[in-house]
Design an enzyme around this catalytic site. Structure first.
Site, mmCIF file in Angstrom:
data_model
loop_
_atom_site.group_PDB
_atom_site.id
_atom_site.type_symbol
_atom_site.label_atom_id
_atom_site.label_comp_id
_atom_site.label_asym_id
_atom_site.label_seq_id
_atom_site.Cartn_x
_atom_site.Cartn_y
_atom_site.Cartn_z
ATOM 1 N N ASP A 44 0.793 -1.388 0.080
ATOM 2 C CA ASP A 44 0.212 0.060 -0.052
ATOM 3 C C ASP A 44 0.879 1.315 -0.034
ATOM 4 O OD1 ASP A 44 -3.319 0.604 1.558
ATOM 5 O OD2 ASP A 44 -1.596 2.202 0.674
ATOM 6 N N ASN A 45 0.900 2.039 -1.069
ATOM 7 C CA ASN A 45 1.367 3.004 -0.948
ATOM 8 C C ASN A 45 0.776 4.261 -0.259
ATOM 9 O OD1 ASN A 45 -0.519 4.254 -2.419
ATOM 10 N ND2 ASN A 45 0.686 4.818 -4.275
ATOM 11 N N SER A 138 -17.288 -4.065 -8.222
ATOM 12 C CA SER A 138 -18.189 -3.138 -7.714
ATOM 13 C C SER A 138 -19.443 -3.300 -8.266
ATOM 14 C CB SER A 138 -17.861 -1.604 -7.894
ATOM 15 O OG SER A 138 -18.858 -0.878 -7.384
ATOM 16 N N TYR A 163 -14.413 5.508 -13.121
ATOM 17 C CA TYR A 163 -14.284 4.557 -12.109
ATOM 18 C C TYR A 163 -14.994 3.331 -12.416
ATOM 19 C CZ TYR A 163 -15.319 2.013 -8.120
ATOM 20 O OH TYR A 163 -15.430 0.909 -7.161
ATOM 21 N N LYS A 167 -13.583 -0.716 -13.195
ATOM 22 C CA LYS A 167 -13.987 -2.096 -12.756
ATOM 23 C C LYS A 167 -14.545 -2.977 -13.773
ATOM 24 C CE LYS A 167 -12.889 -1.180 -8.579
ATOM 25 N NZ LYS A 167 -11.798 -1.873 -7.715
ATOM 26 N N ARG A 244 -30.052 1.436 -1.796
ATOM 27 C CA ARG A 244 -28.638 0.991 -2.029
ATOM 28 C C ARG A 244 -28.710 -0.340 -0.982
ATOM 29 N NH1 ARG A 244 -28.603 4.090 -5.276
ATOM 30 N NH2 ARG A 244 -27.001 5.710 -5.954
HETATM 31 C C1 WQD Z 1 -25.126 6.392 -1.345
HETATM 32 C C2 WQD Z 1 -26.286 7.213 -1.452
HETATM 33 C C3 WQD Z 1 -25.905 9.371 -2.551
HETATM 34 C C4 WQD Z 1 -23.611 11.252 0.542
HETATM 35 C C5 WQD Z 1 -20.278 4.317 -4.093
HETATM 36 C C6 WQD Z 1 -19.622 4.045 -5.237
HETATM 37 C C7 WQD Z 1 -19.788 2.575 -5.642
HETATM 38 C C8 WQD Z 1 -19.192 1.858 -4.271
HETATM 39 C C9 WQD Z 1 -20.111 2.189 -3.023
HETATM 40 C C10 WQD Z 1 -16.818 0.862 -4.379
HETATM 41 C C11 WQD Z 1 -26.748 7.954 -2.957
HETATM 42 C C12 WQD Z 1 -26.450 9.491 -0.985
HETATM 43 C C13 WQD Z 1 -24.163 10.122 -0.146
HETATM 44 C C14 WQD Z 1 -24.161 12.568 1.049
HETATM 45 C C15 WQD Z 1 -26.373 11.535 0.147
HETATM 46 N N1 WQD Z 1 -17.803 1.917 -4.075
HETATM 47 N N2 WQD Z 1 -25.614 10.196 -0.414
HETATM 48 N N3 WQD Z 1 -25.473 12.417 0.932
HETATM 49 O O1 WQD Z 1 -22.486 6.154 -5.055
HETATM 50 O O2 WQD Z 1 -24.129 4.306 -4.050
HETATM 51 O O3 WQD Z 1 -21.627 4.069 -4.592
HETATM 52 O O4 WQD Z 1 -19.873 3.514 -3.268
HETATM 53 O O5 WQD Z 1 -17.118 -0.252 -4.911
HETATM 54 O O6 WQD Z 1 -18.665 2.030 -6.661
HETATM 55 O O7 WQD Z 1 -19.856 4.529 -6.585
HETATM 56 O O8 WQD Z 1 -22.376 5.303 -2.528
HETATM 57 O O9 WQD Z 1 -22.518 6.348 -0.438
HETATM 58 O O10 WQD Z 1 -21.642 7.633 -2.236
HETATM 59 O O11 WQD Z 1 -24.115 7.076 -1.923
HETATM 60 O O12 WQD Z 1 -27.673 11.864 0.147
HETATM 61 O O13 WQD Z 1 -23.541 13.211 1.779
HETATM 62 O O14 WQD Z 1 -26.313 8.185 -0.320
HETATM 63 O O15 WQD Z 1 -26.860 10.196 -3.527
HETATM 64 O O16 WQD Z 1 -27.887 7.899 -3.006
HETATM 65 P P1 WQD Z 1 -22.820 5.031 -3.896
HETATM 66 P P2 WQD Z 1 -22.633 6.691 -1.759
#
Ligand code: WQD
Length: 363
Positions: A44-45, A138, A163, A167, A244
Protein backbone atom coordinates in the site's frame (compact mmCIF):
# COMPACT_ATOMS: atom_id res chain seq x y z
CA UNK A 1 -7.44 -23.16 8.99
CA UNK A 2 -5.30 -22.53 5.96
CA UNK A 3 -2.27 -24.36 7.20
CA UNK A 4 -0.88 -26.95 4.81
CA UNK A 5 1.45 -29.89 5.44
CA UNK A 6 4.94 -28.91 4.29
CA UNK A 7 7.25 -31.50 2.60
CA UNK A 8 9.33 -31.91 5.76
CA UNK A 9 6.22 -32.90 7.67
CA UNK A 10 5.65 -29.56 9.37
CA UNK A 11 2.95 -27.05 8.50
CA UNK A 12 3.15 -23.86 6.50
CA UNK A 13 0.43 -21.25 6.13
CA UNK A 14 -0.66 -19.92 2.76
CA UNK A 15 0.92 -16.50 2.26
CA UNK A 16 -1.53 -13.97 0.85
CA UNK A 17 -0.63 -10.59 -0.65
CA UNK A 18 -3.30 -7.97 0.08
CA UNK A 19 -2.88 -4.85 -2.06
CA UNK A 20 -4.39 -1.75 -0.48
CA UNK A 21 -3.97 -3.42 2.92
CA UNK A 22 -4.08 -0.07 4.77
CA UNK A 23 -7.45 0.77 3.30
CA UNK A 24 -10.94 0.34 4.74
CA UNK A 25 -11.75 -3.04 3.16
CA UNK A 26 -8.12 -4.19 3.01
CA UNK A 27 -7.47 -3.76 6.73
CA UNK A 28 -10.67 -5.55 7.76
CA UNK A 29 -9.92 -8.39 5.32
CA UNK A 30 -6.39 -8.79 6.72
CA UNK A 31 -7.92 -9.28 10.19
CA UNK A 32 -10.27 -11.98 8.88
CA UNK A 33 -7.50 -13.73 6.91
CA UNK A 34 -5.16 -13.85 9.92
CA UNK A 35 -7.97 -15.13 12.16
CA UNK A 36 -8.46 -17.93 9.62
CA UNK A 37 -4.85 -19.05 9.58
CA UNK A 38 -3.42 -17.19 6.60
CA UNK A 39 -0.04 -15.42 6.61
CA UNK A 40 -0.50 -11.93 5.15
CA UNK A 41 1.67 -9.21 3.65
CA UNK A 42 0.42 -5.89 2.27
CA UNK A 43 1.38 -3.49 -0.50
CA UNK A 44 0.00 0.00 0.00
CA UNK A 45 1.64 3.29 -1.06
CA UNK A 46 -0.65 5.15 1.37
CA UNK A 47 -1.62 7.68 -1.31
CA UNK A 48 -5.25 7.26 -0.19
CA UNK A 49 -4.79 5.50 3.15
CA UNK A 50 -3.18 5.94 6.54
CA UNK A 51 -0.63 3.32 7.63
CA UNK A 52 -1.68 3.99 11.24
CA UNK A 53 -4.59 1.59 10.65
CA UNK A 54 -2.05 -1.26 10.90
CA UNK A 55 -1.72 -0.49 14.63
CA UNK A 56 -5.38 -1.43 14.96
CA UNK A 57 -4.91 -4.57 12.85
CA UNK A 58 -2.04 -5.61 15.13
CA UNK A 59 -4.13 -4.78 18.23
CA UNK A 60 -6.81 -7.22 17.04
CA UNK A 61 -4.63 -9.98 15.57
CA UNK A 62 -1.57 -9.62 17.84
CA UNK A 63 0.50 -9.95 14.68
CA UNK A 64 2.67 -7.34 12.99
CA UNK A 65 1.66 -7.17 9.33
CA UNK A 66 4.42 -6.10 6.92
CA UNK A 67 3.30 -3.35 4.54
CA UNK A 68 5.49 -2.62 1.50
CA UNK A 69 5.04 1.08 0.76
CA UNK A 70 5.15 0.53 -3.01
CA UNK A 71 3.23 2.08 -5.91
CA UNK A 72 1.85 -0.81 -7.99
CA UNK A 73 2.19 1.41 -11.07
CA UNK A 74 5.98 1.06 -10.63
CA UNK A 75 6.62 -2.38 -12.12
CA UNK A 76 10.21 -2.75 -10.84
CA UNK A 77 9.23 -1.95 -7.25
CA UNK A 78 6.25 -4.32 -7.46
CA UNK A 79 8.38 -7.09 -8.98
CA UNK A 80 10.92 -6.68 -6.14
CA UNK A 81 8.20 -7.51 -3.57
CA UNK A 82 7.50 -10.80 -5.37
CA UNK A 83 11.24 -11.56 -5.58
CA UNK A 84 11.36 -11.16 -1.80
CA UNK A 85 8.19 -13.29 -1.35
CA UNK A 86 8.34 -16.10 -3.90
CA UNK A 87 5.84 -18.11 -1.77
CA UNK A 88 2.81 -15.87 -2.37
CA UNK A 89 -0.06 -18.32 -3.00
CA UNK A 90 -2.84 -15.81 -3.45
CA UNK A 91 -3.51 -12.12 -4.07
CA UNK A 92 -6.47 -10.01 -2.99
CA UNK A 93 -6.32 -6.83 -5.06
CA UNK A 94 -8.03 -3.85 -3.43
CA UNK A 95 -5.59 -1.04 -4.31
CA UNK A 96 -7.38 1.39 -6.63
CA UNK A 97 -8.84 4.90 -6.65
CA UNK A 98 -12.60 4.74 -6.04
CA UNK A 99 -14.10 8.24 -5.88
CA UNK A 100 -16.77 8.38 -8.58
CA UNK A 101 -16.88 12.16 -8.78
CA UNK A 102 -13.08 12.52 -8.92
CA UNK A 103 -12.94 9.94 -11.71
CA UNK A 104 -15.25 12.11 -13.83
CA UNK A 105 -12.95 15.12 -13.27
CA UNK A 106 -9.68 13.13 -13.77
CA UNK A 107 -10.39 10.13 -16.07
CA UNK A 108 -6.75 9.56 -17.12
CA UNK A 109 -5.65 9.43 -13.47
CA UNK A 110 -8.20 6.66 -12.89
CA UNK A 111 -7.51 4.65 -16.05
CA UNK A 112 -3.75 4.81 -15.47
CA UNK A 113 -3.77 4.07 -11.74
CA UNK A 114 -6.45 1.38 -11.67
CA UNK A 115 -5.44 -0.46 -14.85
CA UNK A 116 -1.61 -0.17 -14.87
CA UNK A 117 -1.52 -1.43 -11.27
CA UNK A 118 -3.63 -4.47 -12.22
CA UNK A 119 -1.54 -5.24 -15.32
CA UNK A 120 1.73 -4.96 -13.34
CA UNK A 121 0.34 -7.35 -10.76
CA UNK A 122 -0.68 -9.86 -13.43
CA UNK A 123 2.79 -9.71 -14.98
CA UNK A 124 4.14 -10.74 -11.58
CA UNK A 125 1.46 -13.44 -11.29
CA UNK A 126 2.69 -14.80 -14.62
CA UNK A 127 6.39 -14.67 -13.64
CA UNK A 128 5.97 -16.15 -10.16
CA UNK A 129 3.08 -18.52 -11.04
CA UNK A 130 0.76 -17.23 -8.34
CA UNK A 131 -2.27 -19.56 -8.50
CA UNK A 132 -5.13 -17.60 -6.91
CA UNK A 133 -6.46 -14.04 -7.38
CA UNK A 134 -9.45 -12.22 -5.83
CA UNK A 135 -10.44 -8.93 -7.49
CA UNK A 136 -12.25 -6.06 -5.81
CA UNK A 137 -15.05 -5.22 -8.23
CA UNK A 138 -18.21 -3.23 -7.70
CA UNK A 139 -21.96 -3.16 -8.17
CA UNK A 140 -21.24 -0.10 -10.25
CA UNK A 141 -20.74 -2.49 -13.20
CA UNK A 142 -24.53 -2.91 -13.28
CA UNK A 143 -25.13 0.80 -13.92
CA UNK A 144 -28.88 1.56 -13.58
CA UNK A 145 -30.32 -1.98 -13.56
CA UNK A 146 -33.66 -2.60 -15.27
CA UNK A 147 -34.78 -4.57 -12.26
CA UNK A 148 -33.63 -5.23 -8.68
CA UNK A 149 -32.33 -7.17 -6.92
CA UNK A 150 -29.49 -7.77 -9.38
CA UNK A 151 -27.96 -11.22 -9.85
CA UNK A 152 -24.53 -12.07 -11.27
CA UNK A 153 -26.34 -12.76 -14.55
CA UNK A 154 -27.75 -9.22 -14.72
CA UNK A 155 -26.10 -7.77 -17.81
CA UNK A 156 -23.58 -5.00 -17.07
CA UNK A 157 -24.71 -1.57 -18.34
CA UNK A 158 -22.48 1.26 -19.60
CA UNK A 159 -20.65 2.50 -16.51
CA UNK A 160 -21.75 5.76 -14.93
CA UNK A 161 -18.15 6.99 -14.50
CA UNK A 162 -14.51 6.31 -15.45
CA UNK A 163 -14.22 4.61 -12.06
CA UNK A 164 -16.99 2.23 -13.06
CA UNK A 165 -15.28 1.60 -16.42
CA UNK A 166 -12.04 0.65 -14.62
CA UNK A 167 -13.97 -2.02 -12.70
CA UNK A 168 -15.65 -3.36 -15.86
CA UNK A 169 -12.31 -3.34 -17.74
CA UNK A 170 -10.56 -4.96 -14.76
CA UNK A 171 -13.07 -7.82 -14.91
CA UNK A 172 -12.52 -8.22 -18.66
CA UNK A 173 -8.72 -8.19 -18.29
CA UNK A 174 -8.92 -10.92 -15.65
CA UNK A 175 -11.37 -13.01 -17.68
CA UNK A 176 -9.03 -12.94 -20.69
CA UNK A 177 -5.88 -13.50 -18.60
CA UNK A 178 -7.39 -16.57 -16.94
CA UNK A 179 -8.12 -18.06 -20.37
CA UNK A 180 -4.43 -17.87 -21.29
CA UNK A 181 -2.91 -18.91 -17.97
CA UNK A 182 -3.41 -21.25 -15.01
CA UNK A 183 -4.64 -18.43 -12.77
CA UNK A 184 -7.85 -19.17 -10.87
CA UNK A 185 -9.77 -15.97 -10.13
CA UNK A 186 -12.81 -14.66 -8.24
CA UNK A 187 -14.44 -11.31 -9.01
CA UNK A 188 -16.29 -9.89 -5.99
CA UNK A 189 -18.87 -7.19 -6.77
CA UNK A 190 -19.28 -5.07 -3.63
CA UNK A 191 -22.41 -3.08 -2.95
CA UNK A 192 -22.02 -0.36 -0.32
CA UNK A 193 -19.39 -1.26 2.30
CA UNK A 194 -19.86 0.50 5.65
CA UNK A 195 -19.46 0.17 9.42
CA UNK A 196 -16.42 -0.77 11.53
CA UNK A 197 -14.87 -3.78 13.28
CA UNK A 198 -16.69 -4.52 16.59
CA UNK A 199 -13.46 -3.83 18.51
CA UNK A 200 -13.50 -0.26 17.12
CA UNK A 201 -9.75 -0.66 16.64
CA UNK A 202 -10.17 -0.21 12.87
CA UNK A 203 -12.76 1.51 10.71
CA UNK A 204 -13.23 3.79 7.73
CA UNK A 205 -10.88 6.78 7.40
CA UNK A 206 -12.01 8.73 4.33
CA UNK A 207 -9.48 11.30 3.11
CA UNK A 208 -10.97 14.78 3.17
CA UNK A 209 -14.73 15.38 2.92
CA UNK A 210 -16.47 11.98 2.67
CA UNK A 211 -18.41 11.24 -0.52
CA UNK A 212 -20.04 8.09 0.87
CA UNK A 213 -23.24 8.24 2.88
CA UNK A 214 -22.32 6.54 6.14
CA UNK A 215 -19.13 8.52 6.93
CA UNK A 216 -21.00 11.68 5.84
CA UNK A 217 -23.68 10.86 8.42
CA UNK A 218 -21.25 10.13 11.25
CA UNK A 219 -19.00 13.13 10.50
CA UNK A 220 -22.07 15.40 10.49
CA UNK A 221 -23.30 13.94 13.77
CA UNK A 222 -19.89 14.37 15.46
CA UNK A 223 -19.61 17.94 14.14
CA UNK A 224 -16.78 17.52 11.62
CA UNK A 225 -19.28 18.57 8.89
CA UNK A 226 -21.80 21.33 9.73
CA UNK A 227 -24.70 19.64 7.94
CA UNK A 228 -25.38 16.86 5.48
CA UNK A 229 -27.24 17.08 2.18
CA UNK A 230 -29.58 14.31 1.06
CA UNK A 231 -28.96 14.23 -2.67
CA UNK A 232 -32.52 14.21 -3.93
CA UNK A 233 -35.85 13.02 -2.52
CA UNK A 234 -37.80 13.14 -5.79
CA UNK A 235 -36.80 9.70 -7.07
CA UNK A 236 -39.41 7.03 -7.93
CA UNK A 237 -38.79 5.09 -4.68
CA UNK A 238 -40.85 4.48 -1.55
CA UNK A 239 -39.71 7.69 0.13
CA UNK A 240 -38.16 9.53 -2.83
CA UNK A 241 -34.53 8.90 -1.87
CA UNK A 242 -32.09 6.46 -3.51
CA UNK A 243 -32.08 2.76 -2.61
CA UNK A 244 -28.77 1.06 -1.87
CA UNK A 245 -27.47 -2.18 -0.34
CA UNK A 246 -25.28 -1.40 2.70
CA UNK A 247 -23.02 -4.33 3.61
CA UNK A 248 -21.14 -4.46 6.92
CA UNK A 249 -17.38 -4.31 6.38
CA UNK A 250 -16.85 -7.47 8.49
CA UNK A 251 -19.34 -9.43 6.39
CA UNK A 252 -17.53 -8.18 3.31
CA UNK A 253 -14.15 -9.18 4.76
CA UNK A 254 -15.25 -12.73 5.60
CA UNK A 255 -16.38 -13.27 2.00
CA UNK A 256 -12.79 -12.71 0.81
CA UNK A 257 -11.44 -15.40 3.11
CA UNK A 258 -14.16 -17.79 1.93
CA UNK A 259 -13.34 -16.96 -1.71
CA UNK A 260 -9.66 -17.80 -1.18
CA UNK A 261 -10.51 -21.05 0.62
CA UNK A 262 -12.88 -21.90 -2.27
CA UNK A 263 -9.99 -21.50 -4.73
CA UNK A 264 -7.45 -23.27 -2.49
CA UNK A 265 -9.80 -26.27 -2.29
CA UNK A 266 -10.24 -26.19 -6.11
CA UNK A 267 -14.03 -26.03 -5.70
CA UNK A 268 -14.37 -23.46 -8.47
CA UNK A 269 -15.97 -24.73 -11.70
CA UNK A 270 -14.50 -22.06 -13.98
CA UNK A 271 -11.16 -20.18 -13.98
CA UNK A 272 -12.96 -16.85 -13.34
CA UNK A 273 -16.18 -16.69 -11.30
CA UNK A 274 -18.27 -13.71 -10.14
CA UNK A 275 -20.13 -13.16 -6.85
CA UNK A 276 -22.34 -10.31 -5.58
CA UNK A 277 -21.46 -9.19 -2.06
CA UNK A 278 -24.44 -7.30 -0.69
CA UNK A 279 -26.80 -7.78 2.25
CA UNK A 280 -29.69 -8.42 -0.13
CA UNK A 281 -31.66 -5.61 1.56
CA UNK A 282 -32.49 -2.36 -0.25
CA UNK A 283 -32.39 0.63 2.13
CA UNK A 284 -33.22 4.22 1.18
CA UNK A 285 -31.04 7.16 2.20
CA UNK A 286 -33.76 8.44 4.56
CA UNK A 287 -34.16 4.96 6.09
CA UNK A 288 -30.39 4.80 6.61
CA UNK A 289 -30.53 8.15 8.41
CA UNK A 290 -33.43 6.92 10.56
CA UNK A 291 -31.43 3.81 11.46
CA UNK A 292 -28.51 6.01 12.50
CA UNK A 293 -30.70 8.26 14.65
CA UNK A 294 -32.26 5.21 16.30
CA UNK A 295 -29.00 3.50 17.33
CA UNK A 296 -27.02 6.66 18.14
CA UNK A 297 -29.74 8.69 19.83
CA UNK A 298 -28.42 11.61 17.76
CA UNK A 299 -30.74 13.80 15.67
CA UNK A 300 -28.98 14.28 12.33
CA UNK A 301 -28.65 17.79 10.91
CA UNK A 302 -29.48 17.24 7.23
CA UNK A 303 -31.25 19.08 4.48
CA UNK A 304 -32.62 17.88 1.16
CA UNK A 305 -30.47 19.02 -1.74
CA UNK A 306 -30.46 18.49 -5.50
CA UNK A 307 -29.84 15.08 -7.06
CA UNK A 308 -26.17 14.05 -7.41
CA UNK A 309 -25.10 13.46 -11.05
CA UNK A 310 -24.29 9.79 -11.71
CA UNK A 311 -26.45 8.38 -8.91
CA UNK A 312 -28.53 5.37 -9.88
CA UNK A 313 -32.09 5.30 -8.53
CA UNK A 314 -31.95 1.87 -6.93
CA UNK A 315 -29.54 -1.04 -6.78
CA UNK A 316 -29.31 -3.92 -4.35
CA UNK A 317 -28.08 -7.49 -4.48
CA UNK A 318 -29.40 -10.94 -4.91
CA UNK A 319 -26.64 -12.56 -2.81
CA UNK A 320 -27.86 -16.15 -2.98
CA UNK A 321 -24.95 -17.39 -5.12
CA UNK A 322 -22.29 -16.32 -2.59
CA UNK A 323 -24.37 -17.91 0.17
CA UNK A 324 -24.88 -21.19 -1.69
CA UNK A 325 -21.44 -21.57 -3.29
CA UNK A 326 -19.03 -19.81 -0.90
CA UNK A 327 -20.98 -20.64 2.24
CA UNK A 328 -21.14 -16.91 3.00
CA UNK A 329 -23.54 -15.83 5.71
CA UNK A 330 -23.76 -12.03 6.15
CA UNK A 331 -24.99 -11.38 9.69
CA UNK A 332 -24.98 -7.63 10.34
CA UNK A 333 -27.95 -5.28 9.83
CA UNK A 334 -28.13 -1.61 8.84
CA UNK A 335 -28.48 -0.84 12.56
CA UNK A 336 -25.26 -2.77 13.29
CA UNK A 337 -23.55 -0.83 10.52
CA UNK A 338 -24.66 2.51 11.94
CA UNK A 339 -23.87 1.52 15.53
CA UNK A 340 -20.29 0.45 14.72
CA UNK A 341 -19.71 3.40 12.36
CA UNK A 342 -20.86 5.85 15.04
CA UNK A 343 -18.73 4.26 17.77
CA UNK A 344 -15.72 4.44 15.43
CA UNK A 345 -16.38 8.13 14.69
CA UNK A 346 -16.60 8.84 18.43
CA UNK A 347 -13.32 7.02 18.94
CA UNK A 348 -11.60 8.91 16.12
CA UNK A 349 -12.51 12.16 17.85
CA UNK A 350 -11.44 10.96 21.29
CA UNK A 351 -8.17 9.45 20.05
CA UNK A 352 -7.07 12.09 17.58
CA UNK A 353 -3.79 12.01 19.50
CA UNK A 354 -3.38 8.28 18.78
CA UNK A 355 -3.77 8.87 15.06
CA UNK A 356 -1.74 12.07 14.95
CA UNK A 357 -4.31 14.43 13.52
CA UNK A 358 -7.79 13.22 12.74
CA UNK A 359 -6.80 10.30 10.49
CA UNK A 360 -7.69 10.56 6.88
CA UNK A 361 -7.55 14.36 6.78
CA UNK A 362 -5.74 15.55 3.68
CA UNK A 363 -2.22 16.39 4.83
C1 WQD B 1 -25.15 6.32 -1.45
C2 WQD B 1 -26.40 7.17 -1.48
C3 WQD B 1 -26.10 9.32 -2.51
C4 WQD B 1 -23.58 11.15 0.55
C5 WQD B 1 -20.32 4.24 -4.19
C6 WQD B 1 -19.52 3.88 -5.37
C7 WQD B 1 -19.64 2.40 -5.64
C8 WQD B 1 -19.26 1.64 -4.39
C9 WQD B 1 -20.12 2.06 -3.23
C10 WQD B 1 -16.96 0.97 -4.39
C11 WQD B 1 -26.57 7.92 -2.82
C12 WQD B 1 -26.50 9.46 -1.05
C13 WQD B 1 -24.33 10.22 -0.16
C14 WQD B 1 -24.21 12.32 1.06
C15 WQD B 1 -26.30 11.57 0.17
N1 WQD B 1 -17.90 1.87 -4.08
N2 WQD B 1 -25.67 10.43 -0.33
N3 WQD B 1 -25.55 12.48 0.84
O1 WQD B 1 -22.66 6.24 -4.83
O2 WQD B 1 -24.05 4.24 -4.02
O3 WQD B 1 -21.64 3.97 -4.46
O4 WQD B 1 -19.92 3.47 -3.06
O5 WQD B 1 -17.06 -0.09 -4.90
O6 WQD B 1 -18.78 2.06 -6.67
O7 WQD B 1 -20.06 4.57 -6.47
O8 WQD B 1 -22.40 5.30 -2.48
O9 WQD B 1 -22.35 6.28 -0.24
O10 WQD B 1 -21.67 7.73 -2.21
O11 WQD B 1 -24.07 7.15 -1.91
O12 WQD B 1 -27.50 11.75 -0.01
O13 WQD B 1 -23.57 13.20 1.70
O14 WQD B 1 -26.29 8.18 -0.49
O15 WQD B 1 -26.74 10.30 -3.30
O16 WQD B 1 -27.94 7.95 -3.13
P1 WQD B 1 -22.78 5.00 -4.02
P2 WQD B 1 -22.54 6.67 -1.66
Amino acid sequence: MSAHRAPEGGFFMSKILVTGGCGFIGSHTIVDLVENGFEVISIDNNSRSNEVIMKGVEQITHQKIKNYKVDLCNFDDTFAVFQENTDISGIIHFAAFKAVGESVEKPLLYFENNLVSLINLLKCVQEFKVPHFVFSSSCTVYGEPDQVPVTEETPPKPAQSPYGYTKQMGEQILNEFCKSSDLQCILLRYFNPAGAHPSIAIGEMPLGKPQNLVPAITQTAIGRIPKMFVHGTDYPTRDGSNVRDYIHICDLASAHTLALQYLEQSRNKKPCEVFNLGSGEGVTVLEAIQAFEKVSGQKLNYVTGPRRPGDVVAVYANNQLAKDVLGWNPKYSIEDIMDSAWKWEVRLKADATVFGSIPGELN
